[in-house]
Design a protein around this motif. Structure first.
Motif, PDB file in Angstrom:
ATOM      1  N   SER A 194       0.940  -1.416   0.270  1.00  9.41           N
ATOM      2  CA  SER A 194       0.021   0.525  -0.201  1.00  9.41           C
ATOM      3  C   SER A 194       0.727   1.291   0.261  1.00  9.41           C
ATOM      4  O   SER A 194       0.984   2.176  -0.600  1.00  9.41           O
ATOM      5  N   GLY A 253       3.886   0.980  -0.890  1.00 10.63           N
ATOM      6  CA  GLY A 253       4.768   1.400  -1.832  1.00 10.63           C
ATOM      7  C   GLY A 253       4.661   2.257  -3.648  1.00 10.63           C
ATOM      8  O   GLY A 253       5.361   2.500  -4.542  1.00 10.63           O
ATOM      9  N   PHE A 254       3.424   3.155  -3.406  1.00 11.45           N
ATOM     10  CA  PHE A 254       2.969   3.617  -5.097  1.00 11.45           C
ATOM     11  C   PHE A 254       3.552   5.437  -4.449  1.00 11.45           C
ATOM     12  O   PHE A 254       2.708   5.507  -3.437  1.00 11.45           O
ATOM     13  N   ASP A 255       4.370   5.408  -4.896  1.00 13.34           N
ATOM     14  CA  ASP A 255       4.670   7.234  -4.528  1.00 13.34           C
ATOM     15  C   ASP A 255       4.701   7.924  -6.130  1.00 13.34           C
ATOM     16  O   ASP A 255       4.650   8.959  -6.305  1.00 13.34           O
ATOM     17  N   GLY A 256       3.749   7.176  -7.145  1.00 16.04           N
ATOM     18  CA  GLY A 256       3.056   7.912  -7.405  1.00 16.04           C
ATOM     19  C   GLY A 256       4.140   8.441  -8.958  1.00 16.04           C
ATOM     20  O   GLY A 256       4.264   9.137 -10.274  1.00 16.04           O
ATOM     21  N   GLN A 257       5.834   7.690  -8.702  1.00 16.62           N
ATOM     22  CA  GLN A 257       6.092   8.099 -10.208  1.00 16.62           C
ATOM     23  C   GLN A 257       6.592   6.639 -10.927  1.00 16.62           C
ATOM     24  O   GLN A 257       6.767   5.546 -10.611  1.00 16.62           O
ATOM     25  N   VAL A 258       5.963   7.203 -12.253  1.00 17.57           N
ATOM     26  CA  VAL A 258       6.526   5.467 -13.234  1.00 17.57           C
ATOM     27  C   VAL A 258       7.762   5.323 -12.949  1.00 17.57           C
ATOM     28  O   VAL A 258       7.972   3.814 -13.302  1.00 17.57           O
ATOM     29  N   GLU A 259       8.709   6.111 -12.860  1.00 16.48           N
ATOM     30  CA  GLU A 259      10.637   5.387 -13.417  1.00 16.48           C
ATOM     31  C   GLU A 259      10.588   4.627 -11.847  1.00 16.48           C
ATOM     32  O   GLU A 259      10.995   3.623 -12.432  1.00 16.48           O
ATOM     33  N   LEU A 309       7.938   2.156 -10.347  1.00 20.02           N
ATOM     34  CA  LEU A 309       7.814   1.224 -10.378  1.00 20.02           C
ATOM     35  C   LEU A 309       8.561   0.614 -11.348  1.00 20.02           C
ATOM     36  O   LEU A 309       8.773  -0.691 -11.516  1.00 20.02           O
TER      37      LEU A 309
END
Lengths: 430, 139
Positions: free
Chosen positions: A375, A377-383, A385
């Motif tokens: 939950s 683990g997502f900071d909004g940066q596609v890079e 991911l």
């Protein structure tokens, strides 16, 4: 803490003498009463008198799961048909299950071993144990129940029910320990987070006993961190007693297997040849006190090794290393042998990854791993991911020698089962 | 200024699923970008009510994060972007993501950078105006 200090710390020579006596008795009984073993003994040309030492056990025939399927429903009984007091079954992947019978003494012994196991982790009569394993034909529920009652805990027979109800019971009855599937423990932690329940502050939980699914050290650590509790690994299989035949003590450094009830061997899974102590192979168990349905040299298919060194807790019963995997769970992808636990270890040691994952085999021989993000683990940066996906793919390549396709999926999007987690889907057209 | 970032699976219908949540919550989207990387991507929104947007998206089980960005207003003339880029470069600031447009003869540049505070300082020193969310929404 000890439940039965004398038995648990019996000096090795005395323990082995006791084992030999029990082994000889077991062999005599099955030779008299079980046609399956009479046939096997005749084929191998052995008689009960031939068993003069523990080493002679390797002359005895193996018992395979196939033999239990063939003996269904009661072909391996060593007592009169009206003598057993309980039946458990172990699910077969297809068709009929394996049926295992217990006499009154067998039930008593399974509760006794469970009590030893619980007390060795510090459980006392003051504990409130919420048993979240399934009751019924599966051994997980009842065997723990009887053992914890014997210790004097308040046992809440919750079964696997809904998370909502589990939480209510935990809060209302001040649960201090749970018996739970590791996959469900991870799922339930997320449920608590969504509910805004902080297990460290809002619950009285101190301990969890996890088993019935092979799992990794990394998973244990995750559960411990998610709840702020101690997590102990429990090993068992229906063909023996179910849970409590191997359990971790307070040192959490391997599973003490109760050797006054079971004879341990580690064999080469292919040739069946015994391996030297400390080498990794298939665990083979012989029951030493079973009345209703004794089993000789049962092939568990579980891959592990014996830890030869004595444990700091003072128990003389040797420890097994964490089960690497069940030989049946092994996947072969592009000619490479892979245990799902290898994949789990990598995932669970990566903080951005959530508790749930799915291995999908498809096409000709392709492996894809669907990985839930944590939950947080997502900071909004596609890079980030893409970087995570790349990093996982590299780790898999190094560990497995196969480069799977890594698919990142949102937290909570993979299916959750209430029973044992389904981690592998094989739809290859091989 | 805050953007709302949403994890999105690269499957048909996923974008519509997210925009429906925002529509149902009466959240107005003022600016949007979608970045894809294989099987997944990230949608970033500038909306009139970010708190409501985050709440509604989370309620539907979507993974949401807030992302701080700078909205820079530059003169609508040749060389403006160059001036911004040059200013950041001189101070060793790396641009992560950047997008720009002209609205009502005003040139707007939205940038993401790991050195947000430093970027803000050097740009303001350069005499460039950084827009507040309210200003962005009323362009």
């Amino acid at each position: 803490m000890f439940w039965d200090r004398e038995s648990e710390t019996l000096a090795r020579p005395a323990l082995e003498r006791f084992q030999l006596g029990q082994l000889q008795e077991t062999v005599r009984r099955v030779a008299q009463r079980v046609p399956f073993y009479q046939r096997k003994f005749a084929e191998l040309g052995i008689k009960p008198e031939d068993i003069k030492s523990l080493e002679d056990a390797r002359r005895l025939p193996f018992t395979a799961s196939a033999d239990l399927f063939a003996a269904y429903p009661d072909g391996l009984l060593a007592v009169a048909a009206d003598e057993p007091v309980r039946l458990h079954t172990s699910s077969g992947t297809t068709g009929k299950p394996k049926a295992v019978f217990f006499s009154r003494n067998d039930i008593n012994n399974s509760a006794e071993l469970m009590a030893r196991s619980l007390v060795m982790t510090g459980v006392t009569h003051k504990d409130v144990l919420q048993n979240m394993m399934s009751y019924g034909l599966f051994t997980g529920g009842l065997v723990m129940h009887y053992g914890a009652e014997r210790v004097g805990c308040l046992v809440i027979p919750a079964g696997p029910g809904t998370s909502e109800r589990q939480l209510m019971l935990m809060q209302d009855f001040h649960t201090t320990a749970v018996h739970i599937l590791p996959s469900y423990a991870l799922y339930f932690a997320r449920f608590l987070e969504q509910r805004g329940v902080n297990p460290r502050k809002d619950l009285k939980l101190r301990k969890a006993f996890v088993g019935a699914e092979p799992h990794t050290e990394e998973t244990r650590r995750r559960i411990e961190e998610a709840y702020g509790i101690d997590v102990y690994n429990s090993y068992g299989l229906t063909e023996m007693n179910g849970p409590g035949i191997g359990f971790e003590c307070e040192h959490k450094a391997g599973l003490h297997l109760w050797e006054d009830h079971f004879l341990i061997e580690i064999v080469d899974p292919v040739s069946g040849q015994p391996l030297p102590e400390g080498e990794r192979g298939e665990l083979v168990l012989t029951t030493l006190r079973r009345e209703a349905m004794p089993l000789l040299r049962y092939r568990t298919h579980d891959i592990t090794s014996i830890i030869p060194e004595p444990c700091a807790c003072g128990r003389t019963h040797r420890r097994l290393n964490r089960i690497v995997g069940r030989a049946d769970d092994m996947l072969i992808v592009r000619g490479v042998n892979i245990f799902p636990q290898q994949i789990e270890r990598i995932l669970m040691s990566t903080p951005q990854v959530g508790p749930n994952y799915l291995i999908v085999l498809e096409g000709l021989d392709d492996m894809a791993i669907q990985v839930e993000l944590a939950s947080a683990g997502f900071d909004g940066q596609v890079e980030h991911l893409s970087g995570l996906r790349h990093q996982l793919a590299e780790k898999f390549k190094t560990e497995l020698y196969v480069r799977p396709k890594v698919e990142l999926v949102p937290a909570g999007s993979l299916p959750v089962t209430e029973g044992k987690a389904k981690r592998v889907i094989d739809r290859r057209s091989l | 200024m805050n953007l709302v970032a949403v994890f999105v699976e690269n499957k048909p219908g996923q974008t519509a699923r997210i925009t429906k949540v925002l529509a149902d919550a009466h959240v107005n989207i003022c600016w949007v970008t979608i970045a894809h990387s294989g099987s997944f991507g990230v949608m970033k929104f500038l909306v009139n009510n970010p708190d409501q947007a985050v709440l509604s998206l989370q309620e539907k089980g979507l993974m949401v994060s807030r992302l701080e960005v700078l909205a820079i207003e530059a003169p609508n003339q040749p060389g403006s972007l160059q001036a911004v880029a040059d200013c950041l470069a001189q101070h060793g600031i790396n641009l992560a993501n950047c997008s720009g447009f002209v609205a009502n003869h005003r040139a707007i540049l939205i940038i993401e950078t790991p050195d947000l505070a430093k970027a803000r300082a050097v740009l303001e020193q350069q005499g460039l105006r950084l827009l507040t969310p309210e200003e962005m929404l009323s362009l």
